[in-house]
Write a protein that holds these residues in place. Structure first.
Motif, short mmCIF file in Angstrom:
data_model
loop_
_atom_site.label_atom_id
_atom_site.label_comp_id
_atom_site.label_asym_id
_atom_site.label_seq_id
_atom_site.Cartn_x
_atom_site.Cartn_y
_atom_site.Cartn_z
N VAL A 64 0.81 -2.91 3.92
CA VAL A 64 1.64 -1.78 3.50
C VAL A 64 1.82 -0.88 4.71
N SER A 65 3.06 -0.61 5.07
CA SER A 65 3.35 0.27 6.19
C SER A 65 3.81 1.62 5.66
N MET A 66 3.09 2.65 6.05
CA MET A 66 3.43 4.02 5.66
C MET A 66 4.01 4.78 6.86
N SER A 67 4.61 4.06 7.76
CA SER A 67 5.20 4.64 8.97
C SER A 67 6.48 3.89 9.29
N ALA A 68 7.59 4.62 9.41
CA ALA A 68 8.87 3.98 9.72
C ALA A 68 8.81 3.27 11.06
N THR A 69 8.12 3.87 12.02
CA THR A 69 8.00 3.23 13.34
C THR A 69 7.14 1.97 13.25
N ALA A 70 6.02 2.05 12.55
CA ALA A 70 5.16 0.88 12.40
C ALA A 70 5.91 -0.26 11.71
N VAL A 83 4.41 -8.16 5.42
CA VAL A 83 4.59 -6.80 4.92
C VAL A 83 5.02 -6.84 3.47
N GLU A 84 4.18 -6.32 2.59
CA GLU A 84 4.44 -6.33 1.15
C GLU A 84 5.25 -5.12 0.71
N ALA A 85 5.00 -3.97 1.33
CA ALA A 85 5.69 -2.74 0.93
C ALA A 85 5.71 -1.76 2.09
N VAL A 86 6.75 -0.92 2.12
CA VAL A 86 6.85 0.12 3.14
C VAL A 86 7.21 1.44 2.47
N ASP A 87 6.99 2.53 3.16
CA ASP A 87 7.24 3.85 2.59
C ASP A 87 8.73 4.14 2.47
N ASP A 88 9.05 5.28 1.85
CA ASP A 88 10.44 5.61 1.55
C ASP A 88 11.27 6.04 2.76
N GLU A 100 9.13 3.44 -3.29
CA GLU A 100 9.11 4.88 -3.51
C GLU A 100 7.82 5.52 -2.99
N LEU A 101 7.01 4.78 -2.27
CA LEU A 101 5.80 5.36 -1.68
C LEU A 101 6.20 6.47 -0.72
N SER A 102 5.68 7.66 -0.94
CA SER A 102 6.09 8.82 -0.15
C SER A 102 5.35 8.89 1.18
N ALA A 103 6.12 9.04 2.25
CA ALA A 103 5.51 9.19 3.57
C ALA A 103 4.91 10.58 3.75
N PHE A 104 5.42 11.56 3.02
CA PHE A 104 5.00 12.94 3.22
C PHE A 104 3.97 13.42 2.20
N THR A 105 3.93 12.77 1.06
CA THR A 105 2.88 13.07 0.08
C THR A 105 2.26 11.75 -0.38
N PRO A 106 1.58 11.07 0.54
CA PRO A 106 1.04 9.74 0.22
C PRO A 106 -0.02 9.79 -0.86
#
Length: 311
Positions: A64-70, A83-88, A100-106
């Motif tokens: 799971v990537s919670m970073s657009a750059t990553a 990669v199974e899921a990435v943030d919004d 819909e995983l929030s990058a700013f309110t994880p």
């Protein structure tokens, strides 16, 4: 303060923070075909992030990537299938499994629902690292780069962590070669020219001490934000009068998507018709995303800068 953004950005409006991380549906035409996997790297492997060392016993298959750059890095090095899921905010490449995983309110529980064997983050917002640790979810915190070398190191770290060390090395070499060629194509013509990097229409900018500022330094450009009264934080808010007075030879707009700025809108600003960059047509309408992320597309950005400098 998020560890992936400089401390000075804590004073910036939320809209600008969104711009600096992932504000657009950019469709820059870049070759994102990942190199064929060689399953390089032996496991277990130990990698290091801002949250300390992480030992992975096996190659992670549910990331799971919670970073657009990553996210961009993972796909570039051939780990996209893992990669199974990435943030919004992860809107590139198109095949990234945006959620819909929030990058700013994880939310740790929401992330854990994907049963990840690796979570990559650029921020420790809301104590997310400790929260994931409490759920026994392996995390790798890779904060925002401050130099181009940071980008290369993070690519290599992700290569080791995902079993794509060889591919990561190839990506690093390609980015290095392309940036070097872009700088060489301009030669000494840009030496001493002044650049103004615009983050939003309220004149927030980026000094040479920032990641994006380091790109301009490679070209020999003088950054007008460096002499601003509060430039120490790296992201000073300038004024229209200051920018006009500094007479930049190059203007780079990193607010084309978020704020619909363009060479035309800049030319319509009071007194900007006296600015050399406006008079001589040296305004780069950059993608907000490409100009704010520190992934492989920094090579695209460097080539765009070179193109404008060459006229």
């Amino acid at each position: 303060m998020p560890r992936s953004l400089p401390r000075a950005l804590s004073a910036l409006p939320l809209g600008l923070l969104l711009t600096l991380t992932a504000c657009g549906g950019d469709s820059t035409d870049v070759d994102t075909a990942a190199p064929e996997s060689s399953a390089s790297g032996a496991f277990p492997v130990t990698v290091s992030g801002a949250d300390g060392e992480l030992t992975l016993q096996e190659r992670p298959e549910t990331i799971v990537s919670m970073s657009a750059t990553a996210t961009e890095m993972l796909f570039a090095i051939g780990a996209g299938d893992q990669v199974e899921a990435v943030d919004d905010t992860s809107n590139y490449p198109d095949e990234a499994p945006t959620t819909e995983l929030s990058a700013f309110t994880p939310n740790a529980e929401a992330i854990a629902e994907y049963a990840p064997d690796l979570v990559v983050l650029s921020d420790d917002l809301n104590g997310i690292v400790d929260a994931l640790d409490a759920l026994s979810v392996p995390t790798l915190l890779l904060p925002a780069a401050t130099t181009v070398e940071d980008t290369y190191e993070q690519l290599e770290t992700l290569g080791d962590a995902t079993g794509h060390a060889e591919e990561a090395g190839e990506v690093v070499a390609d980015v290095q070669d392309r940036i070097a060629a872009a700088v060489e194509s301009v030669g000494g013509e840009a030496e001493g020219m002044r650049v103004y990097h615009e983050l939003d229409p309220s004149f927030y900018s980026a000094a040479s001490s920032t990641f994006i500022g380091s790109i301009y330094t490679m070209f020999g450009l003088e950054n007008i934000a460096d002499s601003a009264p509060d430039a120490a934080g790296g992201y000073p808010q300038l004024s229209a009068e200051y920018v006009v007075g500094q007479a930049p030879d190059l203007i780079v707009l990193a607010d084309t998507i978020c704020c619909e700025q363009s060479a035309e809108t800049v030319a319509q600003r009071p007194a900007f018709d006296t600015v050399p960059a406006v008079r001589e047509g040296r305004i780069l309408e950059a993608s907000d995303d490409v100009a704010s992320r520190w992934g492989p597309r920094i090579a695209d950005f460097a080539e765009s800068v070179a193109g404008v400098l060459q006229g």
